[in-house]
Design a protein around this motif. Structure first.
Motif, short mmCIF file in Angstrom:
data_model
loop_
_atom_site.label_atom_id
_atom_site.label_comp_id
_atom_site.label_asym_id
_atom_site.label_seq_id
_atom_site.Cartn_x
_atom_site.Cartn_y
_atom_site.Cartn_z
N VAL A 13 1.01 -1.42 0.18
CA VAL A 13 0.36 0.03 -0.16
C VAL A 13 0.59 1.18 0.36
CG1 VAL A 13 -1.96 1.61 1.24
CG2 VAL A 13 -1.46 -1.23 1.29
N LEU A 14 1.84 1.32 0.78
CA LEU A 14 2.68 2.98 0.59
C LEU A 14 3.65 2.51 -0.01
CD1 LEU A 14 4.52 2.16 4.33
CD2 LEU A 14 2.43 3.65 3.62
N GLN A 15 3.76 1.41 -0.52
CA GLN A 15 4.48 1.98 -2.33
C GLN A 15 3.66 2.17 -3.00
OE1 GLN A 15 7.93 -1.45 -3.78
NE2 GLN A 15 6.28 -2.25 -2.46
N SER A 16 2.65 2.27 -2.80
CA SER A 16 1.32 2.72 -4.35
C SER A 16 1.36 4.63 -3.80
CB SER A 16 0.51 1.91 -4.66
OG SER A 16 -0.11 1.56 -3.27
N ASP A 17 0.89 4.33 -2.74
CA ASP A 17 0.80 5.42 -1.82
C ASP A 17 1.01 5.80 -0.54
OD1 ASP A 17 -0.51 7.73 -0.69
OD2 ASP A 17 -2.66 7.23 -0.69
#
Length: 157
Positions: A13-17
């Protein structure tokens, strides 16, 4: 650090946002906000999360060209390698540098606005790198795939 399914889901999730609010991240991965924050801090402290950045659209800031530059050095001594690597690290124009196996010693990625801008970069930066015996520039026509997120395996099962 051994990553479990929830850690991988957080990282995905953090890699996309990277700007997602902790409460939203916690809900997405199925944790309480405090447990999610503890996991994020542990991932940061372990160095799994290196840093948070804004990824700029290269073309929208006028850097339309990618140029890959193969570098062969005059020798392989630590002094030659370290001098070259220090100079590359100081250059604002060199976006990436990889130590290579094969014909070239290093592969650089440089971005430029246009051919005239690359000529300036070549003259002011690349030609001044220490220890260079040979340089070969390869001009990319267009990117096909450019990823910033690592595939972390089966994250959600």
């Amino acid at each position: 650090m051994k990553l479990d399914r929830i850690d991988r889901h957080i990282l995905d999730v953090l890699q996309s946002d990277g700007r997602i609010a902790n409460a939203d991240l916690a809900e997405t991965v199925g944790l309480s906000p405090s447990a999610c924050l503890r996991r994020m801090r542990a991932l940061e402290e372990a160095g799994v999360i290196d840093k948070y950045v804004a990824l700029l659209n290269q073309r929208k800031i006028g850097r339309r060209m990618d140029v890959f530059v193969e570098i062969s050095l005059i020798g392989q001594s630590n002094e030659v390698l370290e001098g070259f690597e220090r100079a590359v690290a100081r250059s604002a124009e060199i976006m990436e540098c990889f130590l290579m196996a094969g014909d070239a010693d290093y592969m650089l990625r440089v971005t430029a606005a246009d051919p005239a801008d690359f000529e300036r970069i070549h003259r002011e930066e690349l030609a001044r790198l220490p220890g260079v015996a040979r340089m070969k520039s390869l001009f990319a026509i267009r990117p096909i795939v450019r990823k910033t997120a690592f595939h972390l395996g089966d994250r959600h099962s």
